[in-house]
Design a protein around this motif. Structure first.
Motif, PDB file in Angstrom:
ATOM      1  N   ASN A   1       0.816  -1.221   0.000  1.00  0.00           N
ATOM      2  CA  ASN A   1       0.000   0.000   0.000  1.00  0.00           C
ATOM      3  C   ASN A   1       0.852   1.275   0.000  1.00  0.00           C
ATOM      4  N   LYS A   2       2.082   1.148  -0.514  1.00  0.00           N
ATOM      5  CA  LYS A   2       2.951   2.313  -0.670  1.00  0.00           C
ATOM      6  C   LYS A   2       2.836   2.778  -2.126  1.00  0.00           C
ATOM      7  N   LEU A   3       1.699   3.373  -2.434  1.00  0.00           N
ATOM      8  CA  LEU A   3       1.343   3.589  -3.839  1.00  0.00           C
ATOM      9  C   LEU A   3       2.227   4.631  -4.519  1.00  0.00           C
ATOM     10  N   ASP A   4       2.588   5.698  -3.803  1.00  0.00           N
ATOM     11  CA  ASP A   4       3.448   6.712  -4.415  1.00  0.00           C
ATOM     12  C   ASP A   4       4.816   6.127  -4.758  1.00  0.00           C
ATOM     13  N   GLU A   5       5.360   5.318  -3.851  1.00  0.00           N
ATOM     14  CA  GLU A   5       6.661   4.684  -4.108  1.00  0.00           C
ATOM     15  C   GLU A   5       6.555   3.674  -5.250  1.00  0.00           C
ATOM     16  N   ALA A   6       5.414   3.008  -5.341  1.00  0.00           N
ATOM     17  CA  ALA A   6       5.215   2.047  -6.428  1.00  0.00           C
ATOM     18  C   ALA A   6       5.245   2.747  -7.781  1.00  0.00           C
ATOM     19  N   VAL A   7       4.608   3.911  -7.863  1.00  0.00           N
ATOM     20  CA  VAL A   7       4.593   4.677  -9.123  1.00  0.00           C
ATOM     21  C   VAL A   7       6.012   5.066  -9.521  1.00  0.00           C
ATOM     22  N   VAL A   8       6.817   5.460  -8.536  1.00  0.00           N
ATOM     23  CA  VAL A   8       8.220   5.816  -8.814  1.00  0.00           C
ATOM     24  C   VAL A   8       8.972   4.609  -9.388  1.00  0.00           C
ATOM     25  N   ALA A   9       8.736   3.422  -8.804  1.00  0.00           N
ATOM     26  CA  ALA A   9       9.411   2.214  -9.283  1.00  0.00           C
ATOM     27  C   ALA A   9       8.987   1.874 -10.715  1.00  0.00           C
ATOM     28  N   PHE A  10       7.700   1.991 -11.001  1.00  0.00           N
ATOM     29  CA  PHE A  10       7.218   1.718 -12.369  1.00  0.00           C
ATOM     30  C   PHE A  10       7.790   2.743 -13.352  1.00  0.00           C
ATOM     31  N   ASP A  11       7.823   4.018 -12.940  1.00  0.00           N
ATOM     32  CA  ASP A  11       8.382   5.056 -13.812  1.00  0.00           C
ATOM     33  C   ASP A  11       9.855   4.786 -14.106  1.00  0.00           C
ATOM     34  N   ASP A  12      10.588   4.326 -13.092  1.00  0.00           N
ATOM     35  CA  ASP A  12      12.009   4.011 -13.266  1.00  0.00           C
ATOM     36  C   ASP A  12      12.183   2.909 -14.309  1.00  0.00           C
ATOM     37  N   ALA A  13      11.305   1.892 -14.246  1.00  0.00           N
ATOM     38  CA  ALA A  13      11.372   0.801 -15.224  1.00  0.00           C
ATOM     39  C   ALA A  13      11.057   1.311 -16.627  1.00  0.00           C
ATOM     40  N   ILE A  14      10.051   2.166 -16.732  1.00  0.00           N
ATOM     41  CA  ILE A  14       9.659   2.700 -18.044  1.00  0.00           C
ATOM     42  C   ILE A  14      10.812   3.490 -18.664  1.00  0.00           C
ATOM     43  N   LYS A  15      11.471   4.311 -17.843  1.00  0.00           N
ATOM     44  CA  LYS A  15      12.574   5.151 -18.339  1.00  0.00           C
ATOM     45  C   LYS A  15      13.798   4.309 -18.705  1.00  0.00           C
ATOM     46  N   SER A  16      13.982   3.183 -18.027  1.00  0.00           N
ATOM     47  CA  SER A  16      15.187   2.366 -18.218  1.00  0.00           C
ATOM     48  C   SER A  16      15.074   1.396 -19.394  1.00  0.00           C
ATOM     49  N   ALA A  17      13.875   1.225 -19.927  1.00  0.00           N
ATOM     50  CA  ALA A  17      13.657   0.225 -20.973  1.00  0.00           C
ATOM     51  C   ALA A  17      14.322   0.638 -22.282  1.00  0.00           C
ATOM     52  N   GLY A  18      15.012  -0.321 -22.891  1.00  0.00           N
ATOM     53  CA  GLY A  18      15.612  -0.099 -24.197  1.00  0.00           C
ATOM     54  C   GLY A  18      14.634  -0.440 -25.309  1.00  0.00           C
ATOM     55  N   THR A  19      15.171  -0.705 -26.501  1.00  0.00           N
ATOM     56  CA  THR A  19      14.328  -0.926 -27.671  1.00  0.00           C
ATOM     57  C   THR A  19      14.238  -2.389 -28.092  1.00  0.00           C
ATOM     58  N   GLY A  20      14.959  -3.282 -27.375  1.00  0.00           N
ATOM     59  CA  GLY A  20      14.853  -4.709 -27.693  1.00  0.00           C
ATOM     60  C   GLY A  20      13.456  -5.220 -27.398  1.00  0.00           C
ATOM     61  N   SER A  21      13.062  -6.296 -28.084  1.00  0.00           N
ATOM     62  CA  SER A  21      11.680  -6.788 -27.945  1.00  0.00           C
ATOM     63  C   SER A  21      11.336  -7.133 -26.499  1.00  0.00           C
ATOM     64  N   GLY A  22      12.277  -7.775 -25.797  1.00  0.00           N
ATOM     65  CA  GLY A  22      12.025  -8.131 -24.408  1.00  0.00           C
ATOM     66  C   GLY A  22      11.877  -6.902 -23.529  1.00  0.00           C
ATOM     67  N   GLU A  23      12.705  -5.885 -23.778  1.00  0.00           N
ATOM     68  CA  GLU A  23      12.652  -4.678 -22.952  1.00  0.00           C
ATOM     69  C   GLU A  23      11.401  -3.854 -23.254  1.00  0.00           C
ATOM     70  N   VAL A  24      10.974  -3.823 -24.513  1.00  0.00           N
ATOM     71  CA  VAL A  24       9.735  -3.121 -24.859  1.00  0.00           C
ATOM     72  C   VAL A  24       8.547  -3.783 -24.152  1.00  0.00           C
ATOM     73  N   GLY A  25       8.570  -5.125 -24.116  1.00  0.00           N
ATOM     74  CA  GLY A  25       7.517  -5.850 -23.400  1.00  0.00           C
ATOM     75  C   GLY A  25       7.500  -5.493 -21.926  1.00  0.00           C
ATOM     76  N   ARG A  26       8.683  -5.382 -21.325  1.00  0.00           N
ATOM     77  CA  ARG A  26       8.767  -4.992 -19.911  1.00  0.00           C
ATOM     78  C   ARG A  26       8.258  -3.564 -19.710  1.00  0.00           C
ATOM     79  N   LYS A  27       8.537  -2.691 -20.682  1.00  0.00           N
ATOM     80  CA  LYS A  27       8.071  -1.307 -20.581  1.00  0.00           C
ATOM     81  C   LYS A  27       6.549  -1.268 -20.525  1.00  0.00           C
ATOM     82  N   TYR A  28       5.890  -2.012 -21.393  1.00  0.00           N
ATOM     83  CA  TYR A  28       4.418  -2.048 -21.376  1.00  0.00           C
ATOM     84  C   TYR A  28       3.892  -2.657 -20.089  1.00  0.00           C
TER      85      TYR A  28
END
Length: 212
Positions: A178-205
């Motif tokens: 239930n640490k929702l603000d921190e969860a959003v930060v973690a998801f945003d970090d993953a989105i920003k870190s994703a490259g263009t490979g098929s596996g990484e694009v899948g992780r971004k979504y």
């Protein structure tokens, strides 16, 4: 032989491995190192035919039959190959983990099997894959502290796709706590870190869905 997630197949004799790669020696060319996160199917010549049949059962969702066939192949295969022994144990643990994700009563047993595999195979090419599975089962069990430790270990792998999976899992753990603000930060970090490979694009979504 090895079938790669990225496409293609390498035929030959598996001659070595570590937690980050598997080495295979084709008959007429130099040895090839395949990253552990690119392994789709690893076919050991030493294993009896029940191993392949068991994997086909697993892929079709016939988990009980798969466990029986693979356990039979493990018992009947005459080989002292430590990589193959680890592959038997990992495959059985993976199937139990897939069952446990849908059946809460099976989770403790699946966790134990994965941890037993890791203790005996700390440098096996399935090590990081087993850590991802362990974290998933622990997360399903809502054992957030244990899941965090497993995904922190996964984050130490050398592949960005695995690091992204760990970041996404961190977001899910925080959301579960239930640490929702921190969860959003973690998801945003993953989105920003994703490259263009098929596996990484899948992780971004996947991270975008988690954030939503």
């Amino acid at each position: 032989s090895i079938t790669k997630k990225s496409g293609g197949r390498v035929s030959g004799k598996i001659t070595g491995g570590s937690k980050t790669e598997l080495t295979i020696k084709p008959t007429t060319s130099d040895a090839v190192n395949v990253p552990a996160n690119d392994l789709l199917v690893v076919d050991f010549d030493d294993a009896t035919p029940d191993m392949k049949l068991g994997l086909a059962d697993e892929n079709s969702g016939r988990f009980d039959a798969a466990i029986q066939r693979i356990a039979k192949s493990k018992a009947e295969t005459k080989s002292d190959n430590a990589l193959l022994k680890g592959e038997f144990d990992f495959t059985l643990a993976r199937i139990h983990a897939r069952i446990a994700l849908a059946d809460p009563t099976k989770r403790d047993d699946a966790i134990k099997q994965l941890q037993d595999f890791q203790k005996a195979n700390s440098d096996h090419f399935r090590y990081y894959e087993s850590m991802a599975l362990l974290g998933q089962v622990q997360l399903a069990k809502q054992d957030y502290d244990a899941a965090r430790k497993s995904f922190d270990t996964l984050a130490q792998s050398p592949w960005n796709e695995s690091k992204l999976a760990a970041k996404i899992a961190s977001g899910r753990i925080l959301a579960g706590e239930n640490k929702l603000d921190e969860a959003v930060v973690a998801f945003d970090d993953a989105i920003k870190s994703a490259g263009t490979g098929s596996g990484e694009v899948g992780r971004k979504y996947e991270a975008m869905l988690g954030k939503a």
